[in-house]
Design an enzyme around this catalytic site. Sequence first.
Site, PDB file in Angstrom:
ATOM      1  N   THR A 135     -64.460   6.416  18.546  1.00  0.00           N
ATOM      2  CA  THR A 135     -65.448   5.333  18.588  1.00  0.00           C
ATOM      3  C   THR A 135     -65.081   4.228  17.610  1.00  0.00           C
ATOM      4  O   THR A 135     -64.421   4.464  16.604  1.00  0.00           O
ATOM      5  CB  THR A 135     -66.850   5.825  18.185  1.00  0.00           C
ATOM      6  OG1 THR A 135     -66.831   6.180  16.798  1.00  0.00           O
ATOM      7  CG2 THR A 135     -67.271   7.026  19.002  1.00  0.00           C
ATOM      8  N   GLU A 179     -49.542   6.471  22.215  1.00  0.00           N
ATOM      9  CA  GLU A 179     -50.051   5.426  23.107  1.00  0.00           C
ATOM     10  C   GLU A 179     -50.280   4.108  22.385  1.00  0.00           C
ATOM     11  O   GLU A 179     -50.622   3.119  22.996  1.00  0.00           O
ATOM     12  CB  GLU A 179     -51.399   5.850  23.696  1.00  0.00           C
ATOM     13  CG  GLU A 179     -51.373   7.196  24.346  1.00  0.00           C
ATOM     14  CD  GLU A 179     -52.792   7.713  24.565  1.00  0.00           C
ATOM     15  OE1 GLU A 179     -53.661   6.891  24.895  1.00  0.00           O
ATOM     16  OE2 GLU A 179     -53.013   8.915  24.380  1.00  0.00           O
ATOM     17  N   THR A 202     -66.572  12.506  20.055  1.00  0.00           N
ATOM     18  CA  THR A 202     -65.905  11.909  18.896  1.00  0.00           C
ATOM     19  C   THR A 202     -65.473  12.985  17.930  1.00  0.00           C
ATOM     20  O   THR A 202     -64.404  12.930  17.337  1.00  0.00           O
ATOM     21  CB  THR A 202     -66.889  10.957  18.206  1.00  0.00           C
ATOM     22  OG1 THR A 202     -67.213   9.937  19.133  1.00  0.00           O
ATOM     23  CG2 THR A 202     -66.280  10.338  16.968  1.00  0.00           C
ATOM     24  N   SER A 206     -60.253  13.092  33.383  1.00  0.00           N
ATOM     25  CA  SER A 206     -59.951  12.102  34.420  1.00  0.00           C
ATOM     26  C   SER A 206     -58.744  12.513  35.244  1.00  0.00           C
ATOM     27  O   SER A 206     -57.805  13.113  34.729  1.00  0.00           O
ATOM     28  CB  SER A 206     -59.723  10.733  33.792  1.00  0.00           C
ATOM     29  OG  SER A 206     -60.922  10.313  33.186  1.00  0.00           O
ATOM     30  N   GLY A 265     -57.569  17.624  29.112  1.00  0.00           N
ATOM     31  CA  GLY A 265     -58.832  18.325  28.861  1.00  0.00           C
ATOM     32  C   GLY A 265     -59.108  18.418  27.365  1.00  0.00           C
ATOM     33  O   GLY A 265     -58.818  19.425  26.737  1.00  0.00           O
ATOM     34  N   TYR A 266     -59.651  17.365  26.798  1.00  0.00           N
ATOM     35  CA  TYR A 266     -60.014  17.369  25.378  1.00  0.00           C
ATOM     36  C   TYR A 266     -61.542  17.397  25.214  1.00  0.00           C
ATOM     37  O   TYR A 266     -62.116  18.315  24.654  1.00  0.00           O
ATOM     38  CB  TYR A 266     -59.479  16.124  24.651  1.00  0.00           C
ATOM     39  CG  TYR A 266     -57.978  16.092  24.448  1.00  0.00           C
ATOM     40  CD1 TYR A 266     -57.181  17.227  24.570  1.00  0.00           C
ATOM     41  CD2 TYR A 266     -57.347  14.882  24.117  1.00  0.00           C
ATOM     42  CE1 TYR A 266     -55.802  17.159  24.375  1.00  0.00           C
ATOM     43  CE2 TYR A 266     -55.972  14.824  23.918  1.00  0.00           C
ATOM     44  CZ  TYR A 266     -55.210  15.962  24.055  1.00  0.00           C
ATOM     45  OH  TYR A 266     -53.847  15.892  23.848  1.00  0.00           O
TER      46      TYR A 266
END
Lengths: 361, 361, 385, 385
Positions: D368, D242, D134, D160, D126-127
């Site tokens: 972005t 990541e 952005t 998600s 949850g960001y």
Amino acid sequence: MNPDLSETQSLLQTTMRQYLETEIPFDRVREHEEKRVADAELWKAMAGQGWLGIPLPETVGGGGAGLVEAGIFVHELARRAVVVPGAEVMTAAVMLARHADGDESEILAALVDGNAIVVPAHLEAADDLEKVDAAVDAEGRLAGAKHYVDYADFATHHLVTARGTEGLGLYLVERSAPGVSTEALRSTGRTPQAIVTYRDVPARRVAGEAAVGQLIDLARTFASTQILACMEVSLEQTVAYTNVRVQFGQPLAAFQAVQHHAANMCMHVESSRFLVYELLDALEDGRASSDDAALVKASLSRAVPEVTMLGHQLHGGQGLIEENDLYFFTIRGKDRALAWGSAEECLAILARDVETPPRWL
Amino acid sequence: MNPDLSETQSLLQTTMRQYLETEIPFDRVREHEEKRVADAELWKAMAGQGWLGIPLPETVGGGGAGLVEAGIFVHELARRAVVVPGAEVMTAAVMLARHADGDESEILAALVDGNAIVVPAHLEAADDLEKVDAAVDAEGRLAGAKHYVDYADFATHHLVTARGTEGLGLYLVERSAPGVSTEALRSTGRTPQAIVTYRDVPARRVAGEAAVGQLIDLARTFASTQILACMEVSLEQTVAYTNVRVQFGQPLAAFQAVQHHAANMCMHVESSRFLVYELLDALEDGRASSDDAALVKASLSRAVPEVTMLGHQLHGGQGLIEENDLYFFTIRGKDRALAWGSAEECLAILARDVETPPRWL
Amino acid sequence: MDYRWPDEYLAFRDEVESFIHEWRTPELLAEQRELEGAPGPLSRKYYEALQKKGWMRMCWAKEMGGDGRDPLYQFILVETMEYWRMPYGNLTFTSVAPSIAQYGTEGQKAAYLPGIWNGELTFAIGYSEPNAGTDLASLRTKGEKVDGGWKVNGQKIWTSLAAHSTHIWLATRTDPDAKKHQGISVLIVKTDSPGVTIRPLQTVSGLKTYETFYDDVFVPDEDVLPPLHGGWSIIMHALNHERVGLSPTSNLARNYDVLVEYLQKNAPHKLADPVVRNRLAELRVELQRHRALAIRNAVTIARGAIKPGEASMAKISGSELRYRITTLAMDIAGRAGGLARDDARSIEGGLIQNNYLASPILRFGGGTNEVQRSIIATRHLGMTR
Amino acid sequence: MDYRWPDEYLAFRDEVESFIHEWRTPELLAEQRELEGAPGPLSRKYYEALQKKGWMRMCWAKEMGGDGRDPLYQFILVETMEYWRMPYGNLTFTSVAPSIAQYGTEGQKAAYLPGIWNGELTFAIGYSEPNAGTDLASLRTKGEKVDGGWKVNGQKIWTSLAAHSTHIWLATRTDPDAKKHQGISVLIVKTDSPGVTIRPLQTVSGLKTYETFYDDVFVPDEDVLPPLHGGWSIIMHALNHERVGLSPTSNLARNYDVLVEYLQKNAPHKLADPVVRNRLAELRVELQRHRALAIRNAVTIARGAIKPGEASMAKISGSELRYRITTLAMDIAGRAGGLARDDARSIEGGLIQNNYLASPILRFGGGTNEVQRSIIATRHLGMTR
């Protein structure tokens, strides 16, 4: 998987870069460029540094190093835009060394000390790298013409692709032999180039058909290396210029659009550097195919106009004036993009095999 | 040289735009899209407005206008992303009107009041617009299959390209005739499409071989018109969104990179608008060639993914959610880019004649 | 809506083409090559003939000494001339003269316009400075009020044609205390005034330009365009005058035609290559996209409407397409495409190669494409500044 | 310098490939299609097998419970799995677990890590917020200190997998008076907590995501990651984890392979077309250019060096190439290329078409491309901010 230069390789790079930046002011490059003559003095000096024999066997006085080291040599020369046949002689020297039997040791030694300067002569009439009509008869006499031969007149010998009684091969010809005549060309890159005509010229066969493909792959790879250097310097000069040039109250470099142009240039440079050295590394031990060399050349030949034109875009009027050093890399870069197979020609080679899945590791 | 709409043309544009924006909320479009069925009610309403007969002769109740007006109709429908066969019916109607003899006046009148809905059925199996295997025998019975037929089931008739005893031509077939079967497809654009199979179906020849080329040119031009609309709205939504969306303390629209993306979108939109209406205007009186139609389609088919993807780029996550209206134009645009000849197919047409100097006035 | 060119425009194009074919002799081309664009005896004759045609002022209002023709005639003139790279007027005619006619004093009109029309006076434009390029308003060349005139000190770059001009149209800061866009005046400076130094600068594409230096140059009061300190709007107005044909399609198309002709004669196998044909087809598409923006802009200007975004689009499109056409054409022609114009074997005098090297100029000249894109965003699309 | 992959890496790739071929059954693929990525019985089994392999923690330090392997193994895992689009861990493993291991209290480690490893606990991230995308640091979801914990109110988007998760890893403003980047904490919120609402959002490419709403949701003190108000660095740290395989070449290459296979089977005349072959050759070049940037970035990260510009380059390159490959592949396949994944006739389950529609996601997701380009300029090239 280690894409970085070794310590020895870094040392060669640094030494050459410092030497050239210190010893060769760009105005000296301008002088040779204007006259379209090679910088013979620099060539001599580089022999003194031991650089001309980098990839040649130690037995003939060479450095015993590989294609990556030869690539660094070509790369650094191109970064200074000097007017010498670094790429051409490295190509010829490696081919001669690979196919050396006893006969070749003399010329290899002469290459090391700069007394022999051998350049390849391959392309004929149209820009079709596969066409070879030059012929060597049973008496070993060469007849034919080669176009766009780089440094044809500075060379002591030409390494000519021709068809002989034993089939296609590489032949060594003396520039000073009667029957060799040249006609100078004036190309985008402003380095010496010529059409060479050979009429009944003594020619010694030094390698067979397979070597012709190897010669093209190698020359093409060194041309890619030169392009890489042009893009690198164009980017560096652009970053430096935009950091100091103030417009609308702030350095150009602080504008988002300027940053984004520079980022696009940078992506070309960084991907190209990886691809070029990967190719040199792989050519060294026979892992690379002609397709690989064509792919890298296609990629860099397309990238260099993009990068150098963005450089001009960000330099504005300053970058187009010949007193500024930017243009060297624009013209040399596009010239090398056309040499040894343009992007279009290299893509045509790749198009022959599109069914193989592309490499992703 | 006057690229602007006349007053009458502007009025048609404004009237339709206001009507559709008022009467058709995007959620109604979503409903039809989800079910992949045409908005029959809207079709009926448009007949009431007199729009379905725009380019048809006044003698059958039509508007007596030209292809530019028909283009405006197609354009406005595409701007609202409504699920109706505007482009398809206009194509068929114009072809029928052009080749009308006495027999056609009845169906033309039915087209005007919306009781007849005729759509072209041309493409077969592979995406090769020149392949026509569908055949009509001496008894006037059609056999064959047509792929990617837009609104095949909503239509009352199909205008089918086929080979008959008199050669290639256009044939009119009733959708409800026995032997006509359809199989629905689910494509990017989410509008109804189907494979149609014709087994021994009565077919009436309405035009000969030349008409087949005309039909393709016209359908292609209307597809370009639809693409234009998609790009326009994508740009408009993007400008509106970036003007209100605040990030890092200022509206997105104030960032230089955002402005430059929008400017690039805008150049596509403005050049496309000129090209599409120029083509419609020229097709009207036979000044345009098939090459012209292919050129415009190639241009717009390449432009629309660029434009819509930049739209997404500037919308961020918001633009990808189906509750936002942006996606309509992304998916319809790419769908129409593939219809009636993708950019690749249209370029292949242009490639046949590259020797003629390009037009510059 | 009617996209046809009416017959009278096409007749005009034919007239221009006939004129070009009459004058574009090998001798004239040789002279142009030799003098690198500076006026020689043949080109002076050509200019005389051109002036007799009256095309340079044809679109001016009658009261300003023109023919009052629709500016689309100017568009057609530019496109037709540019295809053949024939000169058809320079900034003296398209920028200086209209500015004098509109802003000048009666004395200035009398002193300069006749000489401009008969070709005796030519002006170089002195706007850009080493530190004021795109940001023109930050110029530093300054004029100090002295008795009877102004004492000018400073430096300009890109003063093209300075060595062949009688005057320099000099943007000068006359009020150092005013805000950036204010306090600028346009001064008419004789190139042979004491204190003016002209230094040539060679550019990569062969075009010669000049740096000009001003050391205590005296400019009399009558050579200052009114209003004093109001030069910024004159400069902006002058730039607007060029915009009807600011980005011709024809000279881009010429590169295409030259390439195709070369391939037909020298490399028919390449012209038969489906990939080459496809690349050419792609260029045809791009040329038409540009043509659309160029005509759209011209029509708007011809109507007297002002849509800066349209001019920006045409300008960006043309300048960027020049690069794409030429780089690709060189690739297709291979090393033959790389021969420069000083090589007798080069394709059409090195036209494509030369256009490649010159291609950056229009990307920053006349306002960088970055600035143009922001103009499109803010003024055409209404995006927040 | 040595560009070869040593044998042990290639052996690992082979091991991963064998594993994939064992598990990638038609049944599993059908289940994935049906559940739209949510876990079903077969994928749970697959995950169990994957966890047994130990690949999810193989590159962690031994003291954090990992195998201490070179991160290039992770790179090879990602590339190999991505080619076949097989799941190999999600943000729970690559972002949440390492953050808990590094920053969490002993209690949090004990409470969450075992459950994560055995698959019982999954986290949604949850960001993003409707007005903080952005510009993540401007997030507004706020926590108010109450007795024994925090009362949370706000809204997140792009949460998600929220509907299939046990917890949400929630970026929350816990100090409203601190500066933008300070005053943020990471809270672990149970999805079944009173006050949590989860609303599905359909995206164009078929991917389902979620909006999550927080109305007076109570989060106990022990579920706040330390340091309190120091969440920003945790978030940044997690994202860094990541980046070794942040932009795989393999799944781009897969689109190429799927297209070629389709043409071989269904349109051999197109594959024989020199123009099509040329386009494919161009794509091969672009794929290798991207591969260079992806590996370059991975090698740097594997060495423990930090060069954000390299990650940005790989990310931009991959995300933009995804669009170019897919749009061109659709054009070459023609209308067959436009069939969606819910059409049984679509090419390889609509893989290319679906990738086309999904292609914008990575261009803005994870920062972005505009921000990435500025990172390259300022941090890699040293341009003035």
